[in-house]
Enzyme design. Sequence first.
Site, PDB file in Angstrom:
ATOM      1  N   GLY A 161       0.861  -1.200   0.000  1.00 43.74           N
ATOM      2  CA  GLY A 161       0.000   0.000   0.000  1.00 43.74           C
ATOM      3  C   GLY A 161       0.887   1.236   0.000  1.00 43.74           C
ATOM      4  NE  ARG A 162      -2.834   6.719   0.665  1.00 42.84           N
ATOM      5  CZ  ARG A 162      -3.960   6.098   1.012  1.00 42.84           C
ATOM      6  NH1 ARG A 162      -3.933   5.093   1.872  1.00 42.84           N
ATOM      7  NH2 ARG A 162      -5.114   6.467   0.502  1.00 42.84           N
ATOM      8  CB  ILE A 163       3.278   2.607   4.692  1.00 45.08           C
ATOM      9  CG1 ILE A 163       2.308   3.662   5.241  1.00 45.08           C
ATOM     10  CG2 ILE A 163       4.559   2.585   5.530  1.00 45.08           C
ATOM     11  CD1 ILE A 163       1.770   3.382   6.646  1.00 45.08           C
ATOM     12  CB  THR A 241       6.807   0.115  10.873  1.00 45.21           C
ATOM     13  OG1 THR A 241       6.677  -0.185   9.472  1.00 45.21           O
ATOM     14  CG2 THR A 241       8.248   0.379  11.208  1.00 45.21           C
ATOM     15  NE  ARG A 243      -2.346  -1.155  14.390  1.00 52.40           N
ATOM     16  CZ  ARG A 243      -1.871   0.065  14.151  1.00 52.40           C
ATOM     17  NH1 ARG A 243      -0.560   0.279  14.032  1.00 52.40           N
ATOM     18  NH2 ARG A 243      -2.688   1.088  14.026  1.00 52.40           N
ATOM     19  CD  GLU A 272       2.104  -1.263  20.213  1.00 51.80           C
ATOM     20  OE1 GLU A 272       2.396  -1.658  19.095  1.00 51.80           O
ATOM     21  OE2 GLU A 272       1.586  -0.145  20.432  1.00 51.80           O
ATOM     22  CG  HIS A 290       3.061   2.171  17.922  1.00 51.96           C
ATOM     23  ND1 HIS A 290       1.964   1.359  18.078  1.00 51.96           N
ATOM     24  CD2 HIS A 290       2.915   2.735  16.687  1.00 51.96           C
ATOM     25  CE1 HIS A 290       1.191   1.429  16.999  1.00 51.96           C
ATOM     26  NE2 HIS A 290       1.754   2.261  16.147  1.00 51.96           N
ATOM     27  N   GLY A 292       6.245   5.042  14.706  1.00 54.56           N
ATOM     28  CA  GLY A 292       6.099   5.160  13.243  1.00 54.56           C
ATOM     29  C   GLY A 292       5.682   6.540  12.759  1.00 54.56           C
TER      30      GLY A 292
HETATM   31  C1  DGY Z   1      -1.374   4.241  12.717  1.00 55.31           C
HETATM   32  O1  DGY Z   1      -1.685   5.297  12.196  1.00 55.31           O
HETATM   33  O2  DGY Z   1      -1.903   3.183  12.399  1.00 55.31           O
HETATM   34  C2  DGY Z   1      -0.329   4.289  13.785  1.00 55.31           C
HETATM   35  O3  DGY Z   1       0.210   3.041  14.016  1.00 55.31           O
HETATM   36  C3  DGY Z   1      -0.926   4.831  15.053  1.00 55.31           C
HETATM   37  O4  DGY Z   1      -2.105   4.155  15.276  1.00 55.31           O
END
Ligand code: DGY
Length: 324
Positions: A161-163, A241, A243, A272, A290, A292
């Site tokens: 996807g985008r990331i 990065t 889940r 977490e 966390h 990111g």
């Molecule tokens: C996201 O945007 O999914 C980050 O992990 C914070 O929830």
Amino acid sequence: MRGARIVKPTVVVTRRWPTEVEDRLAAEFNVRFNETDQPYDRRELRSALEEADAVLPTVTDRIGADLFEGEVRAKFLGNFGVGFNHIDIAAAAKAGLTVTNTPGVLTDATADLAMTLLLMCARRAGEGERELRSGKWTGWRPTHLCGTHVTGKTVGIIGMGRIGQAMARRCHFGFGMDVVFYDSHPITGLDVPARQLPNVDDVLAAADFVSLHCPGGGENYHLIDDRRLSCMKWSAFLINTARGDVVDEHALVRALEARRIAGAGLDVFEGEPRVPGRLAERQDVVLLPHLGSATQETRIAMGMRVIENLKAFFSGREPPDVVS
Ligand code: DGY
């Protein structure tokens, strides 16, 4: 003649947000902030749904189907974040709520952090910093803390996807890496050379660095388990990065202890903020809390995006980021 009194929708925000965003929100809505910034428990979340027109939760709020049982007043859930596997979307829809998220605005920050973890793992940056700070550094020597070369290696991306695509660009254009990836949908029109492989196992087998960018929960729960870890090269690193629940942490510890993979860089965890002690005691993992999307600019943009969705909803327009 007196004008009609405009009643502002009541909004509950479950965690503190950057001041600029809280100020904007307070100017336009009747807002209740969580002054303590401690995560709400089940009872507090339920009260928020019963008492407010909109609730603005985030990843630390578990909003399961049980929270929607009976009557709720809320009609809108504006999630602060792109991932929404902490919300039972089907149950929210059944209870008549519209749910939105914040896509796009955290793409670069998250890909930057994935790259940070990749580089830190490869170059043993965490180990080096710990050594120096503890006063144990004895000086330069040819064999000291030699890591793994990054330039020209292969990155395997799970979830394009985008990331995932932003990570691919960083790896390819910044570090001359080959990119292979898995996505459950055919991906075309990429602006970076990358080869889509037919299954996750093939990507794991080909990659020197595996970077996870798929959503959590559902079919991705424990996607990376004992069997999948054994598909990876012994010299490869796992970067997460996405889940925490995408990786079976116990299986990961077993793979690291047996030296079946070289290391891992993790920004997200199954329970977490709890992190398994057997991970925390290892030198071959880099652990971040966390972070990111944690840049000032990004967190402000995320909050503003929630407000955009909220305003659209309460002015009768379709919010731009409805999730289903
Ligand atoms: C996201 O945007 O999914 C980050 O992990 C914070 O929830």
